[in-house]
Design a protein around this motif. Structure first.
Motif, PDB file in Angstrom:
ATOM      1  N   ALA C  28      17.400 -32.557  15.030  1.00  0.00           N
ATOM      2  CA  ALA C  28      17.234 -31.972  16.367  1.00  0.00           C
ATOM      3  C   ALA C  28      15.766 -31.646  16.621  1.00  0.00           C
ATOM      4  CB  ALA C  28      18.104 -30.717  16.487  1.00  0.00           C
ATOM      5  N   GLU C  29      15.089 -31.168  15.588  1.00  0.00           N
ATOM      6  CA  GLU C  29      13.664 -30.856  15.710  1.00  0.00           C
ATOM      7  C   GLU C  29      12.856 -32.133  16.002  1.00  0.00           C
ATOM      8  OE1 GLU C  29      12.565 -27.762  15.718  1.00  0.00           O
ATOM      9  OE2 GLU C  29      10.509 -28.454  16.073  1.00  0.00           O
ATOM     10  N   PHE C  30      13.141 -33.189  15.254  1.00  0.00           N
ATOM     11  CA  PHE C  30      12.464 -34.473  15.482  1.00  0.00           C
ATOM     12  C   PHE C  30      12.721 -34.950  16.914  1.00  0.00           C
ATOM     13  CE2 PHE C  30      12.754 -36.003  10.772  1.00  0.00           C
ATOM     14  CZ  PHE C  30      11.781 -35.082  10.438  1.00  0.00           C
ATOM     15  N   ALA C  31      13.987 -34.897  17.322  1.00  0.00           N
ATOM     16  CA  ALA C  31      14.388 -35.442  18.621  1.00  0.00           C
ATOM     17  C   ALA C  31      13.683 -34.700  19.762  1.00  0.00           C
ATOM     18  CB  ALA C  31      15.901 -35.358  18.796  1.00  0.00           C
TER      19      ALA C  31
ATOM     20  N   PHE D  30       5.993 -36.243   4.733  1.00  0.00           N
ATOM     21  CA  PHE D  30       5.364 -35.117   5.429  1.00  0.00           C
ATOM     22  C   PHE D  30       4.033 -34.766   4.762  1.00  0.00           C
ATOM     23  CE2 PHE D  30       9.621 -33.043   6.899  1.00  0.00           C
ATOM     24  CZ  PHE D  30       9.782 -34.062   7.811  1.00  0.00           C
ATOM     25  N   ALA D  31       4.068 -34.666   3.428  1.00  0.00           N
ATOM     26  CA  ALA D  31       2.886 -34.219   2.693  1.00  0.00           C
ATOM     27  C   ALA D  31       1.721 -35.175   2.882  1.00  0.00           C
ATOM     28  CB  ALA D  31       3.218 -34.083   1.200  1.00  0.00           C
ATOM     29  N   GLU D  32       2.016 -36.447   3.023  1.00  0.00           N
ATOM     30  CA  GLU D  32       0.944 -37.428   3.197  1.00  0.00           C
ATOM     31  C   GLU D  32       0.415 -37.427   4.629  1.00  0.00           C
ATOM     32  OE1 GLU D  32       1.283 -41.287   1.010  1.00  0.00           O
ATOM     33  OE2 GLU D  32       0.880 -42.079   3.033  1.00  0.00           O
ATOM     34  N   ALA D  33       1.320 -37.192   5.581  1.00  0.00           N
ATOM     35  CA  ALA D  33       0.940 -37.333   6.988  1.00  0.00           C
ATOM     36  C   ALA D  33       0.301 -36.088   7.588  1.00  0.00           C
ATOM     37  CB  ALA D  33       2.176 -37.718   7.817  1.00  0.00           C
ATOM     38  N   VAL D  39       3.054 -28.764   7.935  1.00  0.00           N
ATOM     39  CA  VAL D  39       4.400 -28.970   7.373  1.00  0.00           C
ATOM     40  C   VAL D  39       5.122 -27.633   7.282  1.00  0.00           C
ATOM     41  CG1 VAL D  39       5.765 -29.989   5.519  1.00  0.00           C
ATOM     42  CG2 VAL D  39       3.499 -30.901   6.000  1.00  0.00           C
ATOM     43  N   ALA D  40       4.386 -26.577   6.894  1.00  0.00           N
ATOM     44  CA  ALA D  40       4.994 -25.247   6.811  1.00  0.00           C
ATOM     45  C   ALA D  40       5.572 -24.844   8.168  1.00  0.00           C
ATOM     46  CB  ALA D  40       3.964 -24.216   6.350  1.00  0.00           C
ATOM     47  N   ARG D  41       4.816 -25.089   9.237  1.00  0.00           N
ATOM     48  CA  ARG D  41       5.315 -24.747  10.586  1.00  0.00           C
ATOM     49  C   ARG D  41       6.535 -25.581  10.950  1.00  0.00           C
ATOM     50  NH1 ARG D  41       0.052 -23.143  11.913  1.00  0.00           N
ATOM     51  NH2 ARG D  41      -0.655 -25.299  11.967  1.00  0.00           N
ATOM     52  N   LEU D  42       6.491 -26.876  10.620  1.00  0.00           N
ATOM     53  CA  LEU D  42       7.627 -27.757  10.905  1.00  0.00           C
ATOM     54  C   LEU D  42       8.884 -27.285  10.160  1.00  0.00           C
ATOM     55  CD1 LEU D  42       9.055 -30.335  11.884  1.00  0.00           C
ATOM     56  CD2 LEU D  42       7.931 -31.584  10.021  1.00  0.00           C
ATOM     57  N   MET D  43       8.734 -27.001   8.865  1.00  0.00           N
ATOM     58  CA  MET D  43       9.891 -26.549   8.076  1.00  0.00           C
ATOM     59  C   MET D  43      10.418 -25.209   8.624  1.00  0.00           C
ATOM     60  SD  MET D  43      10.367 -29.021   5.981  1.00  0.00           S
ATOM     61  CE  MET D  43      11.455 -28.480   4.664  1.00  0.00           C
ATOM     62  N   ALA D  44       9.521 -24.324   9.040  1.00  0.00           N
ATOM     63  CA  ALA D  44       9.958 -23.042   9.598  1.00  0.00           C
ATOM     64  C   ALA D  44      10.738 -23.259  10.899  1.00  0.00           C
ATOM     65  CB  ALA D  44       8.752 -22.127   9.833  1.00  0.00           C
ATOM     66  N   ARG D  45      10.270 -24.205  11.736  1.00  0.00           N
ATOM     67  CA  ARG D  45      11.008 -24.479  12.985  1.00  0.00           C
ATOM     68  C   ARG D  45      12.393 -25.046  12.684  1.00  0.00           C
ATOM     69  NH1 ARG D  45       6.163 -26.587  15.035  1.00  0.00           N
ATOM     70  NH2 ARG D  45       6.973 -28.685  14.729  1.00  0.00           N
ATOM     71  N   ILE D  46      12.492 -25.903  11.658  1.00  0.00           N
ATOM     72  CA  ILE D  46      13.805 -26.421  11.258  1.00  0.00           C
ATOM     73  C   ILE D  46      14.695 -25.264  10.798  1.00  0.00           C
ATOM     74  CG2 ILE D  46      15.008 -27.925   9.592  1.00  0.00           C
ATOM     75  CD1 ILE D  46      12.549 -29.789   9.666  1.00  0.00           C
ATOM     76  N   GLY D  47      14.106 -24.333  10.056  1.00  0.00           N
ATOM     77  CA  GLY D  47      14.847 -23.150   9.613  1.00  0.00           C
ATOM     78  C   GLY D  47      15.314 -22.284  10.774  1.00  0.00           C
ATOM     79  N   GLU D  48      14.440 -22.105  11.776  1.00  0.00           N
ATOM     80  CA  GLU D  48      14.830 -21.296  12.942  1.00  0.00           C
ATOM     81  C   GLU D  48      16.015 -21.933  13.665  1.00  0.00           C
ATOM     82  OE1 GLU D  48      11.195 -20.842  15.193  1.00  0.00           O
ATOM     83  OE2 GLU D  48      10.192 -19.895  13.473  1.00  0.00           O
ATOM     84  N   ARG D  49      15.961 -23.256  13.765  1.00  0.00           N
ATOM     85  CA  ARG D  49      17.051 -23.981  14.401  1.00  0.00           C
ATOM     86  C   ARG D  49      18.349 -23.838  13.596  1.00  0.00           C
ATOM     87  NH1 ARG D  49      16.693 -28.080  18.366  1.00  0.00           N
ATOM     88  NH2 ARG D  49      14.424 -28.110  18.420  1.00  0.00           N
ATOM     89  N   PHE D  50      18.224 -23.967  12.280  1.00  0.00           N
ATOM     90  CA  PHE D  50      19.379 -23.792  11.399  1.00  0.00           C
ATOM     91  C   PHE D  50      19.994 -22.408  11.627  1.00  0.00           C
ATOM     92  CE2 PHE D  50      21.288 -22.151   7.561  1.00  0.00           C
ATOM     93  CZ  PHE D  50      22.007 -23.206   7.027  1.00  0.00           C
ATOM     94  N   ALA D  51      19.150 -21.382  11.721  1.00  0.00           N
ATOM     95  CA  ALA D  51      19.643 -20.011  11.894  1.00  0.00           C
ATOM     96  C   ALA D  51      20.380 -19.863  13.224  1.00  0.00           C
ATOM     97  CB  ALA D  51      18.475 -19.027  11.826  1.00  0.00           C
ATOM     98  N   GLU D 115      11.971 -19.101   5.414  1.00  0.00           N
ATOM     99  CA  GLU D 115      11.199 -18.132   6.200  1.00  0.00           C
ATOM    100  C   GLU D 115      11.629 -18.187   7.667  1.00  0.00           C
ATOM    101  OE1 GLU D 115       6.931 -18.454   5.620  1.00  0.00           O
ATOM    102  OE2 GLU D 115       6.568 -17.440   7.544  1.00  0.00           O
ATOM    103  N   GLY D 116      11.774 -19.418   8.185  1.00  0.00           N
ATOM    104  CA  GLY D 116      12.233 -19.578   9.563  1.00  0.00           C
ATOM    105  C   GLY D 116      13.643 -19.058   9.767  1.00  0.00           C
ATOM    106  N   VAL D 117      14.514 -19.330   8.800  1.00  0.00           N
ATOM    107  CA  VAL D 117      15.896 -18.842   8.906  1.00  0.00           C
ATOM    108  C   VAL D 117      15.905 -17.319   9.008  1.00  0.00           C
ATOM    109  CG1 VAL D 117      18.130 -18.660   7.745  1.00  0.00           C
ATOM    110  CG2 VAL D 117      16.846 -20.808   7.610  1.00  0.00           C
TER     111      VAL D 117
END
Lengths: 152, 152, 152, 152
Positions: C28-31, D30-33, D39-51, D115-117
Motif C-alpha cells: 500500500a505504501e509503494f502504491a 532498499f539499502a543499495e538505492a 529507508v528508516a522513514r520508509l519502514m516507519a511509514r509501513i509500520g504506521e500503516r500496519f498499525a 517504531e512506526g507501529v
C-alpha cells in the motif's frame, strides 16, 4: 527480559502454531493411556515410518550422512543434527527439534521419535547391525542425544 | 493446470510443512495397529482434550458460538466453521481443516478429531445433553460435516 | 460454502500469517508513493536479487530447469511453475505464488517480482539474450504468466 | 553446539521460511538505492500503516495497552512487547520481532518498522502528542528498544 526467557520464547515459536495444540493434546492422551515405555515405542515406530518416507541418498562417509540428514531437517524447519565419530561410537546430537522441545515435560519419550528416525537411517546406510542406537545422556528441550555404539 | 490441481496444491499448502511428515507417519501407524473405530475414538478423545485446552467464552446465541469457535480456528490457521440451525438440528460444517485434508485417505476417522472438539464445546455451551453430535453426510478432504440432533 | 469461497480461503492461507500484514502495508505504501510502472520495476529488481541469492544448478534441458526451479519453490512453499516450449516461445506459468495472490488488487505489478526472478534464471541458464521475457496474458491471483520470446 | 549457536538457530527459525528470501532481497534493494535515513522513514511509514490496519481496542492503562499489543503480536508470531513506566518516560522493549532479527545487518533501520507501529498505537491511545517516541539505546537482533518521552 532475561536470556532464558528469550530462549523460551524462540523455542516455542520454532514449533508451528498450527499444530501445537493438537500435538500437546495427543501427547497428553498418550501419557494418560499408556506407560512411558509403551509411548516411547509408539513414538519410535512413528519415527521409523517417517524415516522410510524420507529416505536419504546413498553416501560414503559420516559427514555426508550428516549433510543428507540436515537437508531433510532444514526443509522441514526441524532443527539441525551433528554426528561425531569417537573411537568406539558415534555421538548423535539433534538440536532444536520442535517435537522434543514442545514435549519437554514428557521426558520419558520426547526424544523417541528421532531415535526411530536415526535407527532406520543408520540401518539403511549400512551402519547397523554392527552398531546399536541408544538414548544418550543429557537430552533436554533443546538437544536430543543418542549414541551409536559398536555391538561386540 | 486445472482448477482441481490448483485446489489440490492449495489444500496441501494449508497444512504446515513442518508437521506433514510426522502426522502422516502417525496416522499410518494408527491405521496399521488399530481398527478404524478405535482410531476414531482415539482422535475424538484428542479433540475433546484440545477443546478443554481451548475453552470458548460463555455465549448466548449460536451465532456467537460460531464466532468464538472461528476466533480459535483463525488464530491457528485451522479453517472456518459455520453453524446453521434447522428445525430439529444444528448443522456443523467445518471447512479447510488441515488434519481432515491431510488424512483424507483415512476417511473412517479423519473427521473424528473435530467431532471431539465440537462435542465438548457444545456441551460446555449448555447445548448438550439434550442434543447429540454425530457425523453428517458428505464430508470430504475440504469439509467435515456433523449434525447436532435433538435427543428425544 | 461455495467452491469459490473455499478457494479464496485456501489461497489466503497459502501466505504465511506472520507476513501478511507487513506485505500488505508495504504494498500500500509503494502504491501510494510511486506510479505502477515504477513499483513494477522495483519488484522486478527485488526478484532479480532473489534469483541471484537462489542460483539454480546448471542444466541442459527446459524440463530440468523447471525441475530445478520447482525445488526452490517447493522448499519455500512458493507454488509451482510449468515451462512449456512452443515453436517460437516458452510459456511460463507460475501457480499459487503467495505474493501474487496476496497482492491481486495491485494487478499492475503483483507479478513483477517473479518476472525478475525468471529473467535472471533464464539468463544464467544461457537462454537469454536471444530470448526476452515479458508478462503474458491472463495472469490472476492464482496464476502468473510470462512469455519467453525469441528476439528476431 | 554452543548456547549462542542455539539462539542463532532459533532466531532464524522464528522468521517464516516462506518470506526470508523475499524480505532479505527487498532490504538489500532498499539499502543499495537509498540512504539509511530514507529507508528508516520508509519502514516507519509501513509500520504506521500496519498499525492503522491493526487497531487496538480503547484501553485505560499502560498494562492494558501492553496486553492489547501482545494479542496482535502473538496472533502473528511477531514476538512480545513490554511497556515500563518510569518517572518521565515509558520504556518500550520488543523482543523477538522477526523483521528486526532477520535484518540485524541493517542496524540503521531494522527497528524502524516497529517504531512506526508504536508511534501510531500510542497516538491513538491518546498518549501523544505530550509524549514523543524515539529509538532507545541497546537494540539488537533480539530486542528493539524505544523510549516514549514526555515533551516539555
Amino acid at each position: 527480559m532475561s536470556a532464558s526467557e528469550l530462549l523460551d520464547h524462540y523455542r516455542l515459536q520454532a514449533c508451528s502454531l498450527q499444530w501445537r495444540g493438537f500435538i500437546l493434546a495427543m501427547a497428553a492422551e498418550f501419557a494418560e493411556a499408556l506407560p512411558d515405555a509403551d509411548v516411547a515405542r509408539l513414538m519410535a515406530r512413528i519415527g521409523e515410518r517417517f524415516a522410510r518416507d524420507h529416505r536419504l541418498p546413498v553416501v560414503d562417509t559420516l559427514a555426508e550422512l550428516e549433510s543428507a540428514a540436515n537437508a531433510v531437517w532444514a526443509s522441514l524447519s526441524w532443527g539441525v543434527v551433528t554426528l561425531r565419530e569417537g573411537s568406539t561410537e558415534v555421538r548423535v546430537e539433534h538440536l532444536a527439534a520442535p517435537l522434543t522441545a514442545l514435549l519437554a515435560h514428557h521426558a520419558g519419550w520426547n526424544t523417541s521419535f528421532l531415535e526411530g528416525v536415526y535407527r532406520v537411517w543408520f540401518r539403511e546406510a549400512g551402519m547397523l547391525p554392527s552398531l546399536d542406537l541408544e538414548p544418550g545422556q543429557g537430552s533436554s528441550a533443546d538437544v536430543s542425544r543418542y549414541i551409536l555404539r559398536r555391538v561386540s
